[in-house]
Design a protein around this motif. Structure first.
Motif, PDB file in Angstrom:
ATOM      1  N   VAL A 204       0.854  -1.190   0.000  1.00 41.93           N
ATOM      2  CA  VAL A 204       0.000   0.000   0.000  1.00 41.93           C
ATOM      3  C   VAL A 204       0.887   1.236   0.000  1.00 41.93           C
ATOM      4  O   VAL A 204       1.801   1.370   0.820  1.00 41.93           O
ATOM      5  N   GLU A 205       0.648   2.115  -0.966  1.00 44.12           N
ATOM      6  CA  GLU A 205       1.349   3.394  -1.029  1.00 44.12           C
ATOM      7  C   GLU A 205       0.400   4.505  -0.594  1.00 44.12           C
ATOM      8  O   GLU A 205      -0.738   4.565  -1.057  1.00 44.12           O
ATOM      9  N   ILE A 206       0.885   5.352   0.305  1.00 42.46           N
ATOM     10  CA  ILE A 206       0.052   6.414   0.859  1.00 42.46           C
ATOM     11  C   ILE A 206       0.702   7.764   0.606  1.00 42.46           C
ATOM     12  O   ILE A 206       1.886   7.945   0.856  1.00 42.46           O
ATOM     13  N   GLU A 207      -0.081   8.687   0.093  1.00 43.26           N
ATOM     14  CA  GLU A 207       0.375  10.065  -0.113  1.00 43.26           C
ATOM     15  C   GLU A 207      -0.572  11.001   0.625  1.00 43.26           C
ATOM     16  O   GLU A 207      -1.790  10.909   0.477  1.00 43.26           O
ATOM     17  N   ILE A 208      -0.031  11.890   1.441  1.00 38.32           N
ATOM     18  CA  ILE A 208      -0.818  12.828   2.236  1.00 38.32           C
ATOM     19  C   ILE A 208      -0.439  14.250   1.842  1.00 38.32           C
ATOM     20  O   ILE A 208       0.749  14.574   1.717  1.00 38.32           O
ATOM     21  N   SER A 209      -1.454  15.080   1.628  1.00 39.63           N
ATOM     22  CA  SER A 209      -1.187  16.465   1.235  1.00 39.63           C
ATOM     23  C   SER A 209      -0.573  17.238   2.397  1.00 39.63           C
ATOM     24  O   SER A 209      -0.634  16.814   3.557  1.00 39.63           O
ATOM     25  N   GLU A 210       0.032  18.371   2.085  1.00 41.91           N
ATOM     26  CA  GLU A 210       0.716  19.147   3.108  1.00 41.91           C
ATOM     27  C   GLU A 210      -0.236  19.663   4.199  1.00 41.91           C
ATOM     28  O   GLU A 210       0.140  19.758   5.368  1.00 41.91           O
ATOM     29  N   VAL A 215      -5.786  12.431   1.432  1.00 42.65           N
ATOM     30  CA  VAL A 215      -4.984  11.208   1.533  1.00 42.65           C
ATOM     31  C   VAL A 215      -5.247  10.361   0.300  1.00 42.65           C
ATOM     32  O   VAL A 215      -6.395  10.107  -0.061  1.00 42.65           O
ATOM     33  N   HIS A 216      -4.179   9.914  -0.322  1.00 41.31           N
ATOM     34  CA  HIS A 216      -4.288   9.067  -1.513  1.00 41.31           C
ATOM     35  C   HIS A 216      -3.712   7.687  -1.208  1.00 41.31           C
ATOM     36  O   HIS A 216      -2.580   7.559  -0.742  1.00 41.31           O
ATOM     37  N   PHE A 217      -4.516   6.638  -1.435  1.00 37.80           N
ATOM     38  CA  PHE A 217      -4.093   5.253  -1.224  1.00 37.80           C
ATOM     39  C   PHE A 217      -3.945   4.565  -2.574  1.00 37.80           C
ATOM     40  O   PHE A 217      -4.791   4.722  -3.451  1.00 37.80           O
ATOM     41  N   ASP A 218      -2.907   3.785  -2.688  1.00 38.82           N
ATOM     42  CA  ASP A 218      -2.692   2.952  -3.883  1.00 38.82           C
ATOM     43  C   ASP A 218      -2.446   1.527  -3.404  1.00 38.82           C
ATOM     44  O   ASP A 218      -1.418   1.216  -2.812  1.00 38.82           O
ATOM     45  N   PHE A 219      -3.412   0.649  -3.665  1.00 42.34           N
ATOM     46  CA  PHE A 219      -3.342  -0.729  -3.192  1.00 42.34           C
ATOM     47  C   PHE A 219      -2.809  -1.684  -4.265  1.00 42.34           C
ATOM     48  O   PHE A 219      -2.849  -2.903  -4.076  1.00 42.34           O
ATOM     49  N   SER A 220      -2.359  -1.153  -5.370  1.00 37.38           N
ATOM     50  CA  SER A 220      -1.779  -1.975  -6.446  1.00 37.38           C
ATOM     51  C   SER A 220      -2.741  -3.071  -6.890  1.00 37.38           C
ATOM     52  O   SER A 220      -2.377  -4.245  -7.030  1.00 37.38           O
ATOM     53  N   SER A 221      -3.986  -2.679  -7.084  1.00 33.10           N
ATOM     54  CA  SER A 221      -5.037  -3.576  -7.591  1.00 33.10           C
ATOM     55  C   SER A 221      -5.417  -4.699  -6.631  1.00 33.10           C
ATOM     56  O   SER A 221      -6.098  -5.647  -7.013  1.00 33.10           O
ATOM     57  N   THR A 222      -4.983  -4.659  -5.397  1.00 31.41           N
ATOM     58  CA  THR A 222      -5.389  -5.672  -4.417  1.00 31.41           C
ATOM     59  C   THR A 222      -6.670  -5.208  -3.722  1.00 31.41           C
ATOM     60  O   THR A 222      -6.892  -4.000  -3.541  1.00 31.41           O
ATOM     61  N   PRO A 223      -7.520  -6.143  -3.328  1.00 31.67           N
ATOM     62  CA  PRO A 223      -8.784  -5.750  -2.684  1.00 31.67           C
ATOM     63  C   PRO A 223      -8.546  -5.098  -1.320  1.00 31.67           C
ATOM     64  O   PRO A 223      -7.583  -5.423  -0.625  1.00 31.67           O
TER      65      PRO A 223
END
Length: 248
Positions: A204-210, A215-223
């Motif tokens: 899981v990749e997480i990006e949070i704004s300043e 918050v942006h989550f990237d689960f790489s197509s996993t449920p």
């Protein structure tokens, strides 16, 4: 005889008593209750039923005339009953006539409340009985179905709120018990919150704004699943109830 201005003082088709009627009422108070009850019973028998049946008679009178007055309707009904009773042993007296006129008042008030008739000063006008068409019935059914749907939705929302309140109360009790036992954790987290559930092997990749508002989550197509605090508190309460049942 009462006139058409009887209703103007009280609204609708109210009663206005003359001096003669007042004297009669005063005299009537001196009579025995048995005689008064007997007269009322006789009047009900003469006019053939209660207000519902009498309202039908008055309704037909106004419908046939289209436009009429209170006195005209009352006089005709009294005349008809006088003709009927002239061939019987029971005759109408002044007491019977006044009670019939009161029934006419009551019946006209009922019809006016149902918007079947209208009144313009002394004149009474026929509007008509409610006419429900097939289209109207379908609209009423659709409205009923929509209201039932809304009620069901609100009932589900109310049930959800009740479960949230129960979950918060259960959490407060749990925290109080931990504090009393000295086993309270040194750290915690505040409400509300969101729990992210994913596979243990997911990346899981997480990006949070300043400003910490995005918050942006990237689960790489996993449920994955997202749960709010109300859901977690509900699960906690459910498992605690199961544990208490096993202990007991």
């Amino acid at each position: 005889m009462m006139d058409d201005n009887l209703g103007e003082g009280l609204g609708g088709f109210g009663h206005k008593r003359s001096g003669r009627e007042t004297n009669m009422n005063t005299q009537g108070q001196n009579q025995s209750g048995h005689d008064c009850a007997a007269k009322k019973k006789r009047v009900s028998k003469i006019i053939g039923g209660g207000l519902r049946q009498f309202s039908i008679i008055v309704c037909k009178k106004v419908e046939n005339k289209g436009r009429t007055t209170y006195s005209e309707v009352a006089d005709e009904i009294i005349a008809e009953y006088t003709t009927i009773q002239s061939n019987s042993a029971v005759s109408l007296d002044e007491f019977d006539e006044k009670n019939i006129r009161r029934r006419v008042y009551d019946a006209l008030n009922v019809l006016m409340a149902l918007d079947i008739i209208t009144r313009d000063r002394k004149e009474i006008r026929w509007r008509g009985l409610p006419n429900t068409s097939v289209k109207d019935m379908e609209e009423i059914k659709a409205l009923r179905a929509e209201l039932i749907r809304k009620i069901g939705k609100k009932a589900a929302y109310l049930n959800d709120l009740e479960e949230q309140i129960a979950g918060l109360q259960n959490l407060m009790l749990r925290n109080q018990q931990l504090l009393a036992s000295g086993k309270a954790p040194s750290q915690g987290f505040s409400l509300p919150f969101i729990l992210v559930e994913a596979s243990p092997h997911a990346t899981v990749e997480i990006e949070i704004s300043e400003d910490m508002r995005l918050v942006h989550f990237d689960f790489s197509s996993t449920p994955f699943r997202l749960h709010d605090d109300a859901y977690i508190l509900k699960l906690m309460r459910h498992y605690q109830l199961l544990e208490s049942r096993h202990v007991s």
